[in-house]
Design a protein around this motif. Structure first.
Motif, short mmCIF file in Angstrom:
data_model
loop_
_atom_site.label_atom_id
_atom_site.label_comp_id
_atom_site.label_asym_id
_atom_site.label_seq_id
_atom_site.Cartn_x
_atom_site.Cartn_y
_atom_site.Cartn_z
N ASN A 21 0.85 -1.23 0.00
CA ASN A 21 0.07 0.06 0.23
C ASN A 21 0.78 1.29 -0.08
OD1 ASN A 21 0.74 -0.60 2.67
ND2 ASN A 21 -0.71 0.57 3.56
N HIS A 22 1.91 1.30 0.00
CA HIS A 22 2.93 2.30 -0.41
C HIS A 22 4.11 2.26 -1.59
CE1 HIS A 22 1.78 3.84 3.64
NE2 HIS A 22 2.18 2.64 4.16
N ALA A 23 3.83 3.10 -2.46
CA ALA A 23 4.62 2.90 -3.84
C ALA A 23 6.09 2.99 -3.36
CB ALA A 23 4.09 4.01 -4.50
N VAL A 31 7.71 -5.79 3.57
CA VAL A 31 7.45 -6.49 4.61
C VAL A 31 7.06 -5.35 5.89
CG1 VAL A 31 7.85 -7.68 6.75
CG2 VAL A 31 8.19 -8.68 4.49
N ASN A 32 5.98 -5.23 6.12
CA ASN A 32 5.68 -4.25 7.47
C ASN A 32 5.71 -5.03 8.55
OD1 ASN A 32 4.24 -2.72 9.29
ND2 ASN A 32 2.48 -2.47 8.38
N TYR A 33 6.95 -4.51 9.42
CA TYR A 33 7.23 -5.28 10.65
C TYR A 33 5.95 -4.86 11.47
CZ TYR A 33 11.99 -6.64 9.78
OH TYR A 33 13.25 -7.37 9.28
N ASP A 34 5.77 -5.74 12.46
CA ASP A 34 4.88 -5.49 13.63
C ASP A 34 5.60 -4.43 14.38
OD1 ASP A 34 2.78 -7.25 12.76
OD2 ASP A 34 2.97 -8.75 14.17
N ASN A 35 4.82 -3.79 15.06
CA ASN A 35 5.40 -2.60 15.97
C ASN A 35 5.58 -3.17 17.42
OD1 ASN A 35 3.15 -0.75 14.20
ND2 ASN A 35 5.25 -0.32 14.15
N GLU A 36 6.92 -4.03 17.26
CA GLU A 36 7.19 -4.67 18.62
C GLU A 36 8.74 -5.15 18.43
OE1 GLU A 36 4.26 -7.63 18.57
OE2 GLU A 36 5.76 -9.24 17.75
N ASN A 66 14.48 6.62 14.36
CA ASN A 66 15.12 5.53 13.80
C ASN A 66 14.69 4.19 14.22
OD1 ASN A 66 17.43 3.78 13.01
ND2 ASN A 66 18.47 4.12 15.16
N ARG A 67 14.45 3.17 13.44
CA ARG A 67 13.94 1.83 13.86
C ARG A 67 15.13 0.78 13.66
NH1 ARG A 67 7.80 1.25 12.14
NH2 ARG A 67 7.09 3.20 13.22
N PRO A 68 15.90 0.83 14.59
CA PRO A 68 17.34 -0.15 14.45
C PRO A 68 16.91 -1.57 14.42
CG PRO A 68 17.21 0.83 16.68
CD PRO A 68 16.03 1.61 15.80
N ALA A 89 9.09 9.70 4.26
CA ALA A 89 7.72 9.21 3.77
C ALA A 89 7.77 7.86 3.76
CB ALA A 89 7.22 9.90 2.58
N TRP A 90 6.65 7.00 3.95
CA TRP A 90 6.57 5.67 3.68
C TRP A 90 6.77 5.04 2.20
CZ3 TRP A 90 7.36 2.74 7.82
CH2 TRP A 90 6.89 3.20 9.06
N SER A 91 6.59 6.14 1.20
CA SER A 91 6.78 5.84 0.00
C SER A 91 8.25 6.07 -0.63
CB SER A 91 5.66 6.47 -1.02
OG SER A 91 5.51 7.97 -0.75
N PRO A 120 11.28 -1.05 10.14
CA PRO A 120 10.96 -0.05 9.17
C PRO A 120 10.19 -1.12 8.19
CG PRO A 120 13.18 -0.70 8.63
CD PRO A 120 12.78 -1.34 9.80
N ASN A 121 9.58 -0.65 7.22
CA ASN A 121 9.11 -1.37 6.01
C ASN A 121 10.15 -1.83 5.17
OD1 ASN A 121 6.60 -0.91 6.93
ND2 ASN A 121 5.87 0.33 5.44
N VAL A 122 10.56 -3.26 4.81
CA VAL A 122 11.57 -3.62 4.36
C VAL A 122 11.12 -4.29 2.77
CG1 VAL A 122 13.31 -5.14 4.24
CG2 VAL A 122 12.94 -4.02 6.08
C1 GCU Z 1 1.79 3.12 9.23
C2 GCU Z 1 2.37 2.76 7.67
C3 GCU Z 1 2.77 1.21 7.75
C4 GCU Z 1 4.07 1.03 8.66
C5 GCU Z 1 3.43 1.74 10.17
C6 GCU Z 1 4.31 1.69 11.11
O1 GCU Z 1 0.86 2.37 9.48
O2 GCU Z 1 1.25 2.58 6.79
O3 GCU Z 1 3.40 1.08 6.41
O4 GCU Z 1 4.35 -0.20 8.63
O5 GCU Z 1 2.92 2.95 10.02
O6 GCU Z 1 4.59 2.51 11.95
O7 GCU Z 1 5.24 0.54 11.19
#
Ligand code: GCU
Length: 138
Positions: A21-23, A31-36, A66-68, A89-91, A120-122
């Motif tokens: 969903n991000h260009a 991959v959108n990592y879970d926030n954990e 930063n998301r190390p 930006a996510w894109s 981050p998104n990878v």
């Molecule tokens: C937003 C974004 C996601 C991202 C998420 C995050 O929801 O749309 O692509 O992964 O933030 O903070 O991890």
């Protein structure tokens, strides 16, 4: 240079989702990592010979934090807290690079989030094993 690309959406994901969903991603998504803490993606990386390789992770981080991630090879930490700073930006995609030592054959290269924000998104991992180029004869 011998660069091989491994798409994150084809890797093994633990606590994350394949999304698109991000260009600007390559392949079919990212991959959108879970926030954990502890969420990770593990790539199966093949090396023709043992030795150093440069890993370039293409990522987006639409926050200003930063998301190390710690990079492990075959279960052993290679790089602690590789920085994945905000990209604006996510894109917007950038690369984070580190050099590790690979074994000959198949290697498990795991990128694990070390903060509660997750990774981050990878998009992908490019592996440069530094092999000889096949150059045009002089
Ligand atoms: C937003 C974004 C996601 C991202 C998420 C995050 O929801 O749309 O692509 O992964 O933030 O903070 O991890």
């Amino acid at each position: 240079l011998a660069i091989t690309t491994y798409q994150a959406e084809s890797a093994t994901v633990s606590n994350g989702l394949v999304e698109s969903n991000h260009a600007g991603y390559t392949g079919s998504g990212f991959v959108n990592y879970d926030n954990e803490t502890g969420s990770h993606v593990e790539f199966s990386v093949t090396a023709a010979a043992a030795g150093p390789a440069t890993l370039s992770f293409r990522y987006a981080n639409g926050t200003t934090t930063n998301r190390p991630m710690t990079i492990a090879v075959n279960g052993t930490t290679a790089t602690t807290n590789l920085a994945f700073p905000g990209t604006g930006a996510w894109s917007t995609w950038r690369t984070a690079t580190t050099t590790v030592t690979l074994a000959a054959g198949t290697n498990r290269v795991r990128a694990t989030a070390t903060t509660s924000n997750g990774g981050p998104n990878v998009d992908k991992l490019d592996v440069d094993s530094g092999g000889a180029t096949t150059g045009r004869p002089a």
